[in-house]
Design a protein around this motif. Structure first.
Motif, PDB file in Angstrom:
ATOM      1  N   VAL A 163     -53.816  71.990  25.753  1.00 26.73           N
ATOM      2  CA  VAL A 163     -53.573  72.028  24.308  1.00 26.73           C
ATOM      3  C   VAL A 163     -52.364  71.160  23.946  1.00 26.73           C
ATOM      4  O   VAL A 163     -52.371  70.436  22.947  1.00 26.73           O
ATOM      5  N   GLY A 167     -52.770  68.085  21.558  1.00 26.74           N
ATOM      6  CA  GLY A 167     -51.988  68.190  20.335  1.00 26.74           C
ATOM      7  C   GLY A 167     -51.017  67.044  20.158  1.00 26.74           C
ATOM      8  O   GLY A 167     -50.840  66.530  19.048  1.00 26.74           O
ATOM      9  N   TYR A 171     -51.131  64.405  17.080  1.00 25.56           N
ATOM     10  CA  TYR A 171     -49.960  64.230  16.222  1.00 25.56           C
ATOM     11  C   TYR A 171     -49.614  62.745  16.069  1.00 25.56           C
ATOM     12  O   TYR A 171     -49.420  62.248  14.946  1.00 25.56           O
TER      13      TYR A 171
END
Length: 387
Positions: A163, A167, A171
């Motif tokens: 994750v 992530g 981003y």
């Protein structure tokens, strides 16, 4: 999306923290290797870390290479009968391999298309699972009696790392998209401002030739002899008007400001720009052909942008050489300085100067080049057809 514009210098500037971190972790992990055969993991770990550092250049290819490298390391360690040390999960990967996999997934998610990101991530995860499966029998044979692994905890930890990697990629992908949108909006605004300025130039330059055509045509209606005298002038004015129209339309896509207005003397205008810049400019002129006013205006913009870049990006400038010459129907411009690149441009920089100059020259059918000089300084060169 493959980052073909990311050269080795930019890659080193961007990736040195990751390279330093993985190198430090790999060095620390060598202290846990207690067998001669265990040292065989080091070449594979170094290859895996190197692939991760180079991943921004070709993210999807890096994911494929990383998958292959992890599986190969797990296979030959299984063949040697030695477990990777220290194994970060159950058996088949250490901290450096895991970090390299996370960094590669983050880059893949950031820079590749959606389906490539999904496929590449799945392959890297599959390689990590294969490494665990291949390494587990070796670890279990030695440590199983004393060590009972908690599968739930390891699965939870692996999920958290996945994750984090995805992530991070999402981003930075969002930030890249936002930056691209802002850049596109800025360029569009600059182009619109230039179109308005060129509309005024269209009136000032082309209307001059059209007015001359009308005046001479009216004079030619007086008598047949007068008409024969003014016809060549009308033809020449019409040709000049069409030429000016083509040049102005060709520059509609440029993004910089309208710049200085050209007078009847390109040499005098360049001298005025040099004096206004406040830089130690040395001028050299060898113009053997007349320069059309529309082309002179573009040359002035190139000179102005070059001198502005010197003011903004260079320090300790002792000389700026500006040369203008023409021969064989080609106008040649050169601007060279001996300054040292400064860290922060004066007043900031939008980054469109060189792009605008290159577009202007290429739209006028010319050639443009710019780059660093040795040992210090910057050079700009342009060749523009006079016809």
């Amino acid at each position: 999306m493959e980052s073909k514009d990311l050269n080795w210098r930019l890659l080193a500037k961007r990736q040195w923290p990751l390279a330093l971190s993985l190198t430090g972790i790999a060095i620390a992990e060598t202290g846990s290797i207690d067998t001669a055969l265990g040292w065989w993991q080091i070449p594979g770990v170094l290859v895996i870390c190197a692939i991760s550092v180079l991943a921004p250049r070709r993210p999807f290819d890096a994911a494929l290479a990383l998958t292959f490298a992890i599986v190969c390391v797990a296979l030959y360690m299984r063949f040697l009968g030695v477990a990777i040390s220290p194994h970060f999960f159950f058996s088949g990967a250490n901290v450096s391999i895991t970090g390299a996999a996370m960094a590669t997934i983050a880059v893949l998610v950031r820079e590749s298309s959606r389906w490539r990101a999904v496929v590449g991530t799945a392959l890297v995860l599959a390689a990590m699972v294969v490494a665990e499966v291949l390494g587990w029998p070796i670890v279990a044979a030695v440590e199983y009696r004393e060590w009972q692994p908690d599968g739930t905890s390891y699965l939870f930890g692996a999920s958290i790392m996945l994750v984090l990697a995805i992530g991070t990629g999402l981003y930075f992908r969002a930030r890249d998209n936002e930056r691209s949108s802002q850049l596109a909006a800025s360029v569009a605004a600059a182009q619109n401002a230039e179109r308005m300025a060129l509309a005024r130039e269209l009136h000032d330059v082309v209307a001059h030739y059209v007015t001359a055509i009308v005046v001479h045509a009216q004079a030619g209606q007086i008598s047949r002899e007068t008409a024969e005298q003014v016809l060549p002038t009308i033809e020449a004015s019409g040709y000049e008007a069409l030429t000016a129209m083509r040049r102005l339309v060709g520059t509609l896509r440029d993004g910089e400001s309208s710049g200085p207005a050209a007078s009847s003397s390109l040499v005098d205008d360049v001298r005025s720009l040099a004096a206004e810049s406040g830089l130690p400019v040395r001028l050299s002129f060898d113009l053997q052909d007349s320069v059309p006013q529309e082309l002179a205006r573009s040359v002035l913009r190139l000179v102005q942008e070059s001198l502005t870049n010197t003011q903004k990006h260079a320090s300790a400038v002792s000389s700026v050489d500006v040369s203008l010459s023409s021969s064989d129907g080609v106008l040649r411009l050169g601007v060279e300085d001996d300054g040292v690149a400064s860290g922060v441009p004066v007043g900031g920089s939008g980054g469109y100067g060189l792009v605008g100059m290159r577009e202007r020259v290429e739209l006028l059918g010319g050639k443009f080049s710019a780059g660093r000089r040795e040992p210090t300084g910057w050079t700009v060169r342009a060749e523009l057809p006079l016809a």
